[in-house]
Scaffold this active site. Structure first.
Site, mmCIF file in Angstrom:
data_model
loop_
_atom_site.group_PDB
_atom_site.id
_atom_site.type_symbol
_atom_site.label_atom_id
_atom_site.label_comp_id
_atom_site.label_asym_id
_atom_site.label_seq_id
_atom_site.Cartn_x
_atom_site.Cartn_y
_atom_site.Cartn_z
ATOM 1 N N TYR A 46 0.166 -9.471 -6.688
ATOM 2 C CA TYR A 46 -1.292 -9.395 -6.861
ATOM 3 C C TYR A 46 -1.659 -9.093 -8.322
ATOM 4 O O TYR A 46 -2.441 -9.804 -8.945
ATOM 5 C CB TYR A 46 -1.868 -8.318 -5.928
ATOM 6 N N ARG A 67 12.626 -12.870 -6.994
ATOM 7 C CA ARG A 67 13.661 -13.029 -5.968
ATOM 8 C C ARG A 67 13.887 -14.513 -5.680
ATOM 9 O O ARG A 67 12.954 -15.322 -5.771
ATOM 10 C CB ARG A 67 13.244 -12.307 -4.684
ATOM 11 N N SER A 70 13.903 -18.938 -0.823
ATOM 12 C CA SER A 70 14.709 -19.180 0.378
ATOM 13 C C SER A 70 13.803 -19.807 1.433
ATOM 14 O O SER A 70 12.609 -20.031 1.165
ATOM 15 C CB SER A 70 15.264 -17.850 0.910
ATOM 16 N N GLN A 120 9.113 -0.877 -4.393
ATOM 17 C CA GLN A 120 10.177 -1.193 -5.365
ATOM 18 C C GLN A 120 10.096 -0.311 -6.614
ATOM 19 O O GLN A 120 10.832 -0.543 -7.578
ATOM 20 C CB GLN A 120 10.105 -2.668 -5.777
ATOM 21 N N PHE A 145 -0.387 0.893 -13.449
ATOM 22 C CA PHE A 145 -1.612 0.142 -13.140
ATOM 23 C C PHE A 145 -2.527 0.817 -12.125
ATOM 24 O O PHE A 145 -3.185 0.133 -11.320
ATOM 25 C CB PHE A 145 -1.278 -1.291 -12.667
ATOM 26 N N LYS A 165 6.429 7.277 -9.375
ATOM 27 C CA LYS A 165 6.052 6.663 -10.658
ATOM 28 C C LYS A 165 6.271 7.648 -11.817
ATOM 29 O O LYS A 165 6.662 7.254 -12.906
ATOM 30 C CB LYS A 165 4.596 6.191 -10.611
ATOM 31 N N PHE A 187 -8.068 -1.279 -10.317
ATOM 32 C CA PHE A 187 -7.754 -2.415 -11.177
ATOM 33 C C PHE A 187 -7.858 -3.761 -10.458
ATOM 34 O O PHE A 187 -7.673 -3.857 -9.254
ATOM 35 C CB PHE A 187 -6.309 -2.210 -11.651
ATOM 36 N N PRO A 282 -2.873 5.096 2.042
ATOM 37 C CA PRO A 282 -4.183 4.576 1.600
ATOM 38 C C PRO A 282 -5.338 5.535 1.833
ATOM 39 O O PRO A 282 -6.260 5.630 0.997
ATOM 40 C CB PRO A 282 -4.362 3.284 2.411
#
Ligand code: NAP
Ligand code: EMF
Length: 339
Positions: A46, A67, A70, A120, A145, A165, A187, A282
């Site tokens: 995104y 990645r 596939s 990740q 971000f 982070k 953002f 969230p």
């Protein structure tokens, strides 16, 4: 000024020389004499796809580490790969645990930007390890971000998210890798879309808390030699807005009236405590941004770079302009990954 430990191989003198040239105005506000080659992780995501397109449009030779394709790869991702290729982007297919491949591609470039999804975030240790071995990287922007993680203390589910982070930031500093940490606040139109949901055309809008806390909603990305080892914070004045102001503006644009359905702070706090992981994240983000107003809760210090001041000749997209786009071409809602 942060002191960078002298452990990392890359010669900071060269970066300082570049910084000096820019400060003396030798290159215009965002131009560099030599265009750095930029490698982007998470470039098909995104946030990442805007970073890739911005890198290409600013004339950088752009690489995306993605990645491997596939039979499971979605059609939209395949299309994005094709679009990137048509723009001249070099796509390197690989997994994040392919250390040798990472080192090889990192040696080809000057700047690394990660826009990897939240699950990740800790995989960025693998990128840091490869950058240390490669020894040539002039700048690394980790996948931030969002909120300025070193200066907000939200409810535990979001704080645990931000802690990962923070760990990445500390590892970059400890390795002496030149960095820019980007705190972009709300953002890429993500939250304006999340709140108003123009694509679904609802007759009511959820308001978190009283709706009066101000939040900063930014739309563009940036990256500059003047921002070496700095935290860049996005605070354009035109984009500081409360939920209630946002809804009123949307009502003026659409000519409609929306019912405001308030969700009380106590309910958000309760849900953050009782919902299972990752659904509690969230909720805690919404509490942090819209109830506590954390994107506006601290003053910038002398080490911070305010992106809107850095690029005074650059017009940030305003909320007003974004709503015009939403009116005629409402985007599908985006949902960030939490696991
Ligand atoms: P995203 O779209 O969910 O994913 C980004 C990329 O991560 C994907 O395109 C994919 O790249 C890679 N990825 C996903 N799963 C992976 C896996 N299992 N292994 C390896 N790579 C994987 O991410 P995003 O929502 O843009 O988030 C990027 C950053 O921005 C995060 O730090 C997030 O917290 C932040 N964010 C901030 C806001 C805001 O309003 N401030 C909004 C959204 C996100 P490939 O398929 O190409 O490998
Ligand atoms: O999906 C999100 O929120 C839904 C309510 C997350 C992806 C957004 C996000 C925002 C941040 O700061 C504004 C992630 C990390 C952040 O620091």
């Amino acid at each position: 000024m942060r002191i960078v430990p002298f452990k990392y191989k890359y010669n900071m003198g060269e970066e300082m020389e570049m910084k000096e040239k820019v400060e003396k105005g030798a290159m215009g506000s965002t131009e560099t004499t030599t265009k750095d080659k930029i490698l982007i992780f998470g470039g098909t995501g995104y946030i990442g796809k805007y970073v890739v397109k911005a890198s290409v449009s600013l004339g950088h030779k752009t690489y995306v580490y993605a990645r491997p394709i596939s039979e499971k790869t979605s059609l939209s991702k395949l299309q994005l790969h094709k679009e990137f290729q048509s723009l001249g982007v070099i796509i390197v297919q690989g997994e994040l645990d392919e250390h040798e491949k990472l080192v090889t591609v990192i040696r080809e470039v000057d700047v690394v930007i990660a826009a990897l999804a939240y699950p990740q975030v800790l995989d960025q240790f693998k990128i840091i390890d490869a950058i240390k071995v490669a020894g040539n990287i002039k700048r690394f922007l980790p996948s931030d971000f969002g909120c300025e993680e070193d200066r907000v203390r939200p409810l535990p589910p979001f704080d645990n998210f931000l802690e990962k982070k923070r760990r990445i930031r500390r590892a970059i500093e400890a390795a002496g890798i030149p960095y820019t940490f980007v705190s972009a606040n709300c953002f890429g139109a993500y939250f304006v879309n999340f709140l108003l949901r123009p694509y679904d055309q609802p007759d009511h809008i959820l308001v978190y808390g009283s709706g009066e806390a101000k939040a900063i909603c930014t739309i563009k990305v940036a990256n500059d030699p003047k921002t070496c080892n700095q935290v860049v914070i996005y605070r354009p004045q035109t984009n500081v807005i409360s939920q209630l102001e946002l809804i009123s503006l949307w009502e003026q644009k659409t000519g409609r009236t929306f019912k405001r359905v308030h969700i009380a702070e106590e309910d958000l706090v309760k849900q953050a405590k009782t919902l299972p992981h990752p659904e509690n994240i969230p909720i805690s983000i919404l509490h942090c941004i819209f109830v506590k107003g954390e994107t506006m809760s601290f003053r910038l210090n002398e080490n911070d770079v305010d992106a809107s001041k850095l690029y005074s000749d650059f017009q940030f997209s305003t909320i007003d302009q974004l709503l015009d786009i939403f009116l005629f071409d409402p985007p599908r809602p985006a949902i960030a990954a939490f696991e």
